[in-house]
Design a protein around this motif. Structure first.
Motif, PDB file in Angstrom:
ATOM      1  N   GLN A 124       0.810  -1.215   0.000  1.00 27.70           N
ATOM      2  CA  GLN A 124       0.000   0.000   0.000  1.00 27.70           C
ATOM      3  C   GLN A 124       0.845   1.268   0.000  1.00 27.70           C
ATOM      4  O   GLN A 124       0.376   2.332  -0.424  1.00 27.70           O
ATOM      5  CB  GLN A 124      -0.959   0.007   1.181  1.00 27.70           C
TER       6      GLN A 124
ATOM      7  N   ASP B 252       1.251   2.591  -3.489  1.00 26.53           N
ATOM      8  CA  ASP B 252       0.040   3.311  -3.890  1.00 26.53           C
ATOM      9  C   ASP B 252      -0.013   4.686  -3.236  1.00 26.53           C
ATOM     10  O   ASP B 252      -0.311   5.693  -3.886  1.00 26.53           O
ATOM     11  CB  ASP B 252      -1.186   2.483  -3.502  1.00 26.53           C
TER      12      ASP B 252
ATOM     13  N   ARG C 187      -0.122   8.204  -5.196  1.00 28.86           N
ATOM     14  CA  ARG C 187      -1.403   8.915  -5.061  1.00 28.86           C
ATOM     15  C   ARG C 187      -1.216  10.290  -4.423  1.00 28.86           C
ATOM     16  O   ARG C 187      -1.921  11.254  -4.768  1.00 28.86           O
ATOM     17  CB  ARG C 187      -2.372   8.051  -4.249  1.00 28.86           C
TER      18      ARG C 187
ATOM     19  N   HIS D 223      -8.056   4.214 -10.038  1.00 30.70           N
ATOM     20  CA  HIS D 223      -7.740   2.784  -9.946  1.00 30.70           C
ATOM     21  C   HIS D 223      -6.516   2.592  -9.055  1.00 30.70           C
ATOM     22  O   HIS D 223      -5.850   3.560  -8.671  1.00 30.70           O
ATOM     23  CB  HIS D 223      -7.503   2.184 -11.338  1.00 30.70           C
ATOM     24  N   ARG D 224      -6.227   1.342  -8.730  1.00 26.80           N
ATOM     25  CA  ARG D 224      -5.037   1.032  -7.925  1.00 26.80           C
ATOM     26  C   ARG D 224      -3.775   1.431  -8.697  1.00 26.80           C
ATOM     27  O   ARG D 224      -3.786   1.585  -9.922  1.00 26.80           O
ATOM     28  CB  ARG D 224      -5.019  -0.462  -7.603  1.00 26.80           C
ATOM     29  N   THR D 225      -2.686   1.525  -7.976  1.00 25.59           N
ATOM     30  CA  THR D 225      -1.431   1.933  -8.606  1.00 25.59           C
ATOM     31  C   THR D 225      -0.762   0.784  -9.345  1.00 25.59           C
ATOM     32  O   THR D 225      -0.005   1.028 -10.292  1.00 25.59           O
ATOM     33  CB  THR D 225      -0.480   2.531  -7.552  1.00 25.59           C
TER      34      THR D 225
ATOM     35  N   HIS E 231      -0.389  -3.872 -10.168  1.00 21.08           N
ATOM     36  CA  HIS E 231      -0.753  -5.280 -10.030  1.00 21.08           C
ATOM     37  C   HIS E 231       0.476  -6.136 -10.325  1.00 21.08           C
ATOM     38  O   HIS E 231       1.370  -5.724 -11.078  1.00 21.08           O
ATOM     39  CB  HIS E 231      -1.870  -5.648 -11.010  1.00 21.08           C
TER      40      HIS E 231
ATOM     41  N   TYR F  83      -1.034  -6.680  -5.231  1.00 21.97           N
ATOM     42  CA  TYR F  83      -1.666  -5.476  -5.751  1.00 21.97           C
ATOM     43  C   TYR F  83      -1.220  -4.268  -4.937  1.00 21.97           C
ATOM     44  O   TYR F  83      -1.178  -4.312  -3.706  1.00 21.97           O
ATOM     45  CB  TYR F  83      -3.186  -5.623  -5.722  1.00 21.97           C
TER      46      TYR F  83
ATOM     47  N   ILE G 246      -2.301  -1.281  -3.591  1.00 16.66           N
ATOM     48  CA  ILE G 246      -3.573  -0.636  -3.294  1.00 16.66           C
ATOM     49  C   ILE G 246      -3.678  -0.407  -1.786  1.00 16.66           C
ATOM     50  O   ILE G 246      -3.132  -1.189  -0.993  1.00 16.66           O
ATOM     51  CB  ILE G 246      -4.760  -1.495  -3.803  1.00 16.66           C
ATOM     52  N   GLU G 247      -4.354   0.648  -1.404  1.00 17.86           N
ATOM     53  CA  GLU G 247      -4.568   0.935   0.003  1.00 17.86           C
ATOM     54  C   GLU G 247      -5.221  -0.263   0.698  1.00 17.86           C
ATOM     55  O   GLU G 247      -6.168  -0.846   0.187  1.00 17.86           O
ATOM     56  CB  GLU G 247      -5.465   2.175   0.155  1.00 17.86           C
TER      57      GLU G 247
END
Length: 375
Positions: A283, A286, A290, A304-306, A308, A319, A321-322
């Motif tokens: 995270q 991300d 972000r 979207h997520r940063t 994958h 992934y 993602i937060e």
């Protein structure tokens, strides 16, 4: 493109993977793993059935037991020629017999098993009927990091796939964009990926003008015009491993606003890549990307997520993602791809594949991230 390709994987490589998978399952409290045709089966055994049908094919892995691949009799010869076949036992079944009962006999008295995500529901339900005491967890939930950490040979293959995608970009930037449909440029991209060694093209996104504000637009019949921003996101499989890169080009000279948005995304992508190092939670990658976009006032347009993971598929865990607290480990490979999408106007995304090293991260894509002007 130069360099010597790594030696192909052998039976010992697949044996080691299956042993590690069985140990990992035991450590997670699972009675074993059940793997249907798909990327997990290819990664574990080298076997990819030529056609996936209603007939059950299933790899059974359990701690302390030899791996068994349950296959239909008519497909057993092909399975026997798979590279990983010497590391497992084939158990074939004939039409008219019950493959679920035969498989249940390999699972002991039951328990909780990890099962590959793409297993057909009819097969899972058949196993449940044959072994009522069993329960199942999708591998993405039970063992999300099973394929996440790549060995040296896998990293070479991913680097080669990334270099091939880079070569495709260097060529596509030379072609005419103005007056052509998105799908025509997409076809050029697919041809270039194949020319540079890809056996499979998974996607060619060409999002021009307002279509670029849709991250997964792919291609359409819109005619690209002078003044358009164009998002190019493309990738697939080369020698069994994935590529995925995005660059955003401009047809003719951009406006000051377009340059500013592109610069913000480029800075965000740089921040995300700079955050990569062992022990950092996913995270945090991300968050780093972000924050740049949010501080610039465009946070609501990064939708979207940063990133994958990537390996034998172009999308897999981990992934960026937060909420994903999985620590980064050397050998993990994933995309870093922040974007800004202004509805009805244009979008910008910049994406590289990054691998975690012992002391940071290394990009596997190396084309310019500056604004590229095309004709």
């Amino acid at each position: 493109m130069t360099g010597t390709a790594p030696a192909p994987f052998g039976a010992d490589d697949y044996r080691a993977r299956m042993e590690r998978a069985a140990r990992t399952a035991a450590d997670a409290g699972l009675a074993g793993l059940l793997v249907a045709p798909g990327p997990d089966l290819v990664w574990l055994t080298g076997y990819a059935p030529t056609a996936v049908t209603e007939r059950l094919t299933l790899l059974v892995l359990a701690p302390g037991r030899d791996p068994v691949l349950v296959v239909p009799t008519l497909e057993a010869p092909d399975a026997a020629h798979a590279t990983g076949a010497p590391a497992l036992t084939l158990r074939d079944w004939t039409d008219g017999t019950d493959p679920y009962a035969a498989t249940a006999g390999l699972l002991g008295s039951g328990g909780r098993f990890g099962i590959s995500d793409n297993t057909w529901a009819m097969h899972l339900l058949g196993l449940q009927r044959a072994l009522p005491g069993s329960s199942y967890a999708a591998l993405t939930d039970a063992l999300p990091m099973l394929r996440a950490v790549k060995d040296a040979a896998e990293l070479e293959l991913l680097a080669a796939a990334g270099a091939a995608a880079d070569a495709a970009f260097e060529e596509i930037r030379k072609v005419a964009f103005t007056g052509r449909r998105e799908r025509e440029v997409g076809a050029d991209l697919a041809d270039l990926l194949r020319r540079f060694g890809h056996s499979q093209v998974d996607f060619t996104i060409v999002g021009s003008g307002p279509n670029g504000a849709n991250p997964h637009h792919e291609v359409g019949d819109r005619v690209i015009e002078r003044g358009d921003m164009v998002v190019l996101d493309f990738g697939g499989l080369k020698d069994g491993y994935g590529s995925d890169t995005t660059r955003t080009v401009h047809v003719g000279e951009p406006t000051d606003e377009e340059r500013r948005v592109h610069d913000i995304v480029r800075a965000a992508q740089e921040a995300g890549c700079a955050a990569v190092r062992p022990g950092v939670a996913c995270q945090e990658v991300d968050r780093a990307a972000r924050k740049v976009i949010e501080d610039a006032g465009y946070g609501e347009y990064f939708i979207h997520r940063t990133g994958h993971g990537i390996g034998v598929t172009t999308h897999e865990p981990p992934y960026m993602i937060e909420g994903e607290e999985q620590p980064l480990v050397p050998g993990m490979c994933f995309s870093v791809e922040p974007g800004i999408y202004l509805p009805g106007r244009f979008g910008v995304r910049i994406e590289d594949i990054v691998t975690v090293t012992e002391d940071g991260g290394r990009r596997l894509n190396n084309t310019t991230r500056e604004m590229v002007i095309v004709d």
